[in-house]
Design a protein around this motif. Structure first.
Motif, PDB file in Angstrom:
ATOM      1  N   SER A 369       0.847  -1.195   0.000  1.00 20.10           N
ATOM      2  CA  SER A 369       0.000   0.000   0.000  1.00 20.10           C
ATOM      3  C   SER A 369       0.885   1.249   0.000  1.00 20.10           C
ATOM      4  N   SER A 370       0.272   2.370  -0.309  1.00 22.57           N
ATOM      5  CA  SER A 370       1.017   3.630  -0.296  1.00 22.57           C
ATOM      6  C   SER A 370       1.544   3.934   1.102  1.00 22.57           C
ATOM      7  N   ALA A 371       0.746   3.630   2.127  1.00 27.10           N
ATOM      8  CA  ALA A 371       1.191   3.865   3.500  1.00 27.10           C
ATOM      9  C   ALA A 371       2.412   3.016   3.837  1.00 27.10           C
ATOM     10  N   ASN A 372       2.436   1.774   3.348  1.00 23.84           N
ATOM     11  CA  ASN A 372       3.569   0.885   3.576  1.00 23.84           C
ATOM     12  C   ASN A 372       4.853   1.460   2.968  1.00 23.84           C
ATOM     13  N   LEU A 373       4.725   2.074   1.812  1.00 25.83           N
ATOM     14  CA  LEU A 373       5.881   2.681   1.147  1.00 25.83           C
ATOM     15  C   LEU A 373       6.308   3.965   1.853  1.00 25.83           C
ATOM     16  N   VAL A 374       5.327   4.787   2.229  1.00 28.58           N
ATOM     17  CA  VAL A 374       5.633   6.106   2.780  1.00 28.58           C
ATOM     18  C   VAL A 374       6.420   6.006   4.077  1.00 28.58           C
ATOM     19  N   TRP A 375       5.989   5.131   4.995  1.00 25.31           N
ATOM     20  CA  TRP A 375       6.700   5.118   6.285  1.00 25.31           C
ATOM     21  C   TRP A 375       8.101   4.555   6.145  1.00 25.31           C
ATOM     22  N   ARG A 376       8.312   3.654   5.200  1.00 25.03           N
ATOM     23  CA  ARG A 376       9.663   3.154   4.959  1.00 25.03           C
ATOM     24  C   ARG A 376      10.551   4.258   4.380  1.00 25.03           C
ATOM     25  N   LEU A 377      10.005   5.017   3.415  1.00 27.13           N
ATOM     26  CA  LEU A 377      10.764   6.115   2.821  1.00 27.13           C
ATOM     27  C   LEU A 377      11.070   7.197   3.853  1.00 27.13           C
ATOM     28  N   MET A 378      10.110   7.474   4.728  1.00 23.96           N
ATOM     29  CA  MET A 378      10.329   8.478   5.771  1.00 23.96           C
ATOM     30  C   MET A 378      11.385   8.007   6.772  1.00 23.96           C
ATOM     31  N   LEU A 379      11.423   6.711   7.022  1.00 25.53           N
ATOM     32  CA  LEU A 379      12.456   6.158   7.889  1.00 25.53           C
ATOM     33  C   LEU A 379      13.844   6.410   7.293  1.00 25.53           C
ATOM     34  N   CYS A 380      13.967   6.226   5.978  1.00 26.20           N
ATOM     35  CA  CYS A 380      15.243   6.491   5.297  1.00 26.20           C
ATOM     36  C   CYS A 380      15.618   7.969   5.400  1.00 26.20           C
ATOM     37  N   GLY A 381      14.674   8.846   5.100  1.00 25.74           N
ATOM     38  CA  GLY A 381      14.962  10.277   5.143  1.00 25.74           C
ATOM     39  C   GLY A 381      15.314  10.761   6.531  1.00 25.74           C
ATOM     40  N   ALA A 382      14.610  10.253   7.542  1.00 28.26           N
ATOM     41  CA  ALA A 382      14.880  10.652   8.926  1.00 28.26           C
ATOM     42  C   ALA A 382      16.254  10.171   9.371  1.00 28.26           C
ATOM     43  N   GLY A 383      16.585   8.918   9.062  1.00 27.15           N
ATOM     44  CA  GLY A 383      17.885   8.384   9.457  1.00 27.15           C
ATOM     45  C   GLY A 383      19.033   9.129   8.809  1.00 27.15           C
ATOM     46  N   PHE A 384      18.882   9.438   7.518  1.00 32.71           N
ATOM     47  CA  PHE A 384      19.952  10.152   6.831  1.00 32.71           C
ATOM     48  C   PHE A 384      20.137  11.552   7.419  1.00 32.71           C
ATOM     49  N   ALA A 385      19.037  12.217   7.741  1.00 29.67           N
ATOM     50  CA  ALA A 385      19.128  13.557   8.326  1.00 29.67           C
ATOM     51  C   ALA A 385      19.801  13.535   9.690  1.00 29.67           C
ATOM     52  N   LEU A 386      19.494  12.507  10.487  1.00 28.33           N
ATOM     53  CA  LEU A 386      20.106  12.404  11.812  1.00 28.33           C
ATOM     54  C   LEU A 386      21.604  12.142  11.717  1.00 28.33           C
ATOM     55  N   PHE A 387      22.020  11.498  10.638  1.00 26.33           N
ATOM     56  CA  PHE A 387      23.441  11.241  10.426  1.00 26.33           C
ATOM     57  C   PHE A 387      24.180  12.444   9.862  1.00 26.33           C
ATOM     58  N   GLN A 388      23.627  13.061   8.831  1.00 26.21           N
ATOM     59  CA  GLN A 388      24.409  13.993   8.015  1.00 26.21           C
ATOM     60  C   GLN A 388      24.840  15.251   8.761  1.00 26.21           C
ATOM     61  N   SER A 389      23.942  15.858   9.504  1.00 26.81           N
ATOM     62  CA  SER A 389      24.293  17.104  10.195  1.00 26.81           C
ATOM     63  C   SER A 389      25.422  16.908  11.209  1.00 26.81           C
ATOM     64  N   PRO A 390      25.331  15.925  12.131  1.00 28.61           N
ATOM     65  CA  PRO A 390      26.454  15.711  13.057  1.00 28.61           C
ATOM     66  C   PRO A 390      27.748  15.320  12.345  1.00 28.61           C
ATOM     67  N   ASN A 391      27.639  14.524  11.288  1.00 20.99           N
ATOM     68  CA  ASN A 391      28.838  14.114  10.571  1.00 20.99           C
ATOM     69  C   ASN A 391      29.522  15.316   9.924  1.00 20.99           C
ATOM     70  N   ASN A 392      28.733  16.170   9.270  1.00 22.69           N
ATOM     71  CA  ASN A 392      29.294  17.374   8.658  1.00 22.69           C
ATOM     72  C   ASN A 392      29.858  18.324   9.713  1.00 22.69           C
ATOM     73  N   HIS A 393      29.203  18.386  10.859  1.00 21.23           N
ATOM     74  CA  HIS A 393      29.700  19.234  11.952  1.00 21.23           C
ATOM     75  C   HIS A 393      31.083  18.777  12.383  1.00 21.23           C
ATOM     76  N   THR A 394      31.291  17.470  12.488  1.00 23.93           N
ATOM     77  CA  THR A 394      32.608  16.953  12.864  1.00 23.93           C
ATOM     78  C   THR A 394      33.650  17.293  11.814  1.00 23.93           C
ATOM     79  N   ILE A 395      33.311  17.094  10.537  1.00 24.55           N
ATOM     80  CA  ILE A 395      34.259  17.373   9.458  1.00 24.55           C
ATOM     81  C   ILE A 395      34.669  18.835   9.461  1.00 24.55           C
ATOM     82  N   VAL A 396      33.690  19.721   9.614  1.00 21.92           N
ATOM     83  CA  VAL A 396      33.981  21.160   9.555  1.00 21.92           C
ATOM     84  C   VAL A 396      34.770  21.628  10.776  1.00 21.92           C
TER      85      VAL A 396
END
Length: 469
Positions: A369-396
């Motif tokens: 279903s569309s709901a089945n796809l949406v929550w999986r995609l949102m899980l990917c987007g949320a996880g990547f966002a939680l990673f990227q900002s702290p990782n970039n902060h360390t690099i900078v």
């Protein structure tokens, strides 16, 4: 420094200059990153209108990527010598001029050349944008500033096909480039008023040898072309495979000479001085792995939705917006968590969530279903966002202030390197499973999840490395 130009100081720019400078950075990143993928959807139409083969039209994309990749580090070093502000504004000016040329291109050769110039201009923007953020924000708010940067990069990278679809639904492909012109001119006007100049130099500028620049360009170009032939044309004739290995070997050989020349320099063009710092090196490895996983998923998702699950283009576009939407929602939260918890731990958790989302996409039922796809995609987007900002902060922030340009250049280099590796991995998968019955897409998701796990491990190792400093 000219009169009226805001000077970068230790506690950032005062308001309202800071707000204006942030808008300049956001607009510049959006244009530069968006144009890396906005053309993909228009390639069939471009090839048809300009009487070119599909294999030739792909160079409209490759020219932009290669030009950006090979010039990020040289332009970052130039920013440390001449000022980040100058490199950023000249890059934006070139990007606008190249967009005009691409708009009026009447042959594939002209369009490809314009795209290469666009890529060079984008490299000027992206090579110094994180260094500019470090000068714009006070140290207490730097985490939030980097979170905004990371959010814009992530959402722009994912939004390319959606924006292209909206434009192409009402206009022809030249408008993909024409819209850059007014936005680029606005960014230039605001940037001249708001962007700060570099602080007074207290260290020797990086050595800027034209030979090293040439070696840098050759190394990345040959490795990119060799990997492209081996990955995309893995089922082609033996001659093409042999050429791919020869190009790859040439790139590695030139890279060995290049890095040997850089080894003993105090401020090298290829920042080996920063890579000797364990925390910085682990952060770079984590970034490459994360963007590799992102690109594997990003390129295989349209096939999964359109070919495997039979969704329409409109349905697929709407479903895919769940990923960047989750990124937009979580990135500010990640920015607020920076400083409260170790960056490595935040990045590790983020990649764990990302890997789980990718794994669940690979395990989708036959008719989700569309709901089945949406929550999986949102899980990917949320996880990547939680990673990227702290990782970039360390690099900078791991890099000394006078090497902010090098750190900023490496951010872009890691992103493009990871995305290139992801695209090549998917090409190899589709060379073996080209029926688009779901098997190749599932394997791509599993491989993306594995890359995310490796990225998370690299990120988590920074916690221990930071305590040993």
């Amino acid at each position: 420094m000219k009169s009226g130009e805001p000077l970068a100081v230790s506690d950032g720019l005062p308001q309202p200059q800071r707000r204006q400078a942030v808008w300049v950075i956001v607009l510049g990143i959006t244009l530069a990153v968006l144009d890396g993928s906005i053309v993909n959807l228009a390639l069939p139409g471009i090839a048809r209108e300009l009487n070119a083969a599909a294999s030739q039209a792909i160079w409209v994309v490759n020219a932009y990527q290669i030009a950006s990749l090979v010039t990020l580090l040289p332009l970052a070093a130039l920013g440390e010598r001449l000022g980040y502000r100058r490199v950023y504004l000249v890059g934006m000016a070139l990007f606008v001029l190249a967009s005009v040329a691409a708009t009026f291109a009447t042959s594939l050769t002209t369009l490809t050349a314009a795209r290469a110039l666009q890529g060079l201009g984008a490299a000027g923007i992206l090579s110094v944008n994180s260094a500019m953020v470090r000068l714009i924000y006070p140290s207490a708010r730097l985490g939030r500033g980097i979170a905004i940067n990371s959010m814009v990069v992530a959402t722009s990278a994912m939004a390319g096909p959606t924006v292209a679809a909206l434009i192409l639904s009402v206009a022809s492909w030249p408008w993909l480039f024409a819209l850059n012109v007014p936005l680029g001119l606005l960014t230039l006007w605001m940037g001249r008023r708001a962007l700060p100049v570099n602080p007074m130099r207290t260290h020797a500028p990086p050595v800027f040898s034209l030979l090293d620049v040439l070696l840098n360009v050759l190394m990345f170009t040959l490795v990119f072309l060799g990997a492209e032939q081996l990955g995309v044309r893995g089922d082609a004739a033996a001659g093409a495979s042999l050429n791919g290995w020869a190009l790859l070997a040439g790139g590695v050989g030139i890279g060995a000479i290049y890095l040997r020349r850089q080894w003993s320099l105090t401020a090298p063009l290829f920042p080996l001085d920063l890579l000797r710092l364990p925390v910085f090196a682990l952060s770079m490895g984590a970034s490459v792995g994360a963007f590799c996983a992102q690109m594997l998923a990003f390129l295989s998702l349209p096939f999964l939705l359109l070919e495997v699950h039979g969704r329409s283009h409109l349905e697929a576009g709407l479903l895919l917006t769940a990923w960047p939407l989750a990124t937009v929602l979580v990135a500010p939260i990640a920015g607020r968590l920076i400083g409260r918890y170790p960056d490595g731990a935040l990045g590790g958790v983020g990649m764990a969530v990302f890997a789980l989302g990718l794994l669940l996409l690979g395990l989708l039922p036959d008719q989700p279903s569309s709901a089945n796809l949406v929550w999986r995609l949102m899980l990917c987007g949320a996880g990547f966002a939680l990673f990227q900002s702290p990782n970039n902060h360390t690099i900078v922030t791991t890099a000394p202030l006078h090497r902010s340009g090098a750190a900023s250049g490496m951010l872009g280099t890691a992103r493009l390197t990871g995305q290139t590796l992801g695209a090549l991995m998917l090409a190899a998968i589709y060379a073996a499973w080209n029926s688009h019955d779901g098997q190749g897409e599932a394997i791509a998701m599993y491989l993306a999840a594995a890359c995310a796990v490796l990225s998370g491990v690299s990120s988590s190792l920074r916690v221990r490395a930071a305590t040993l400093r």
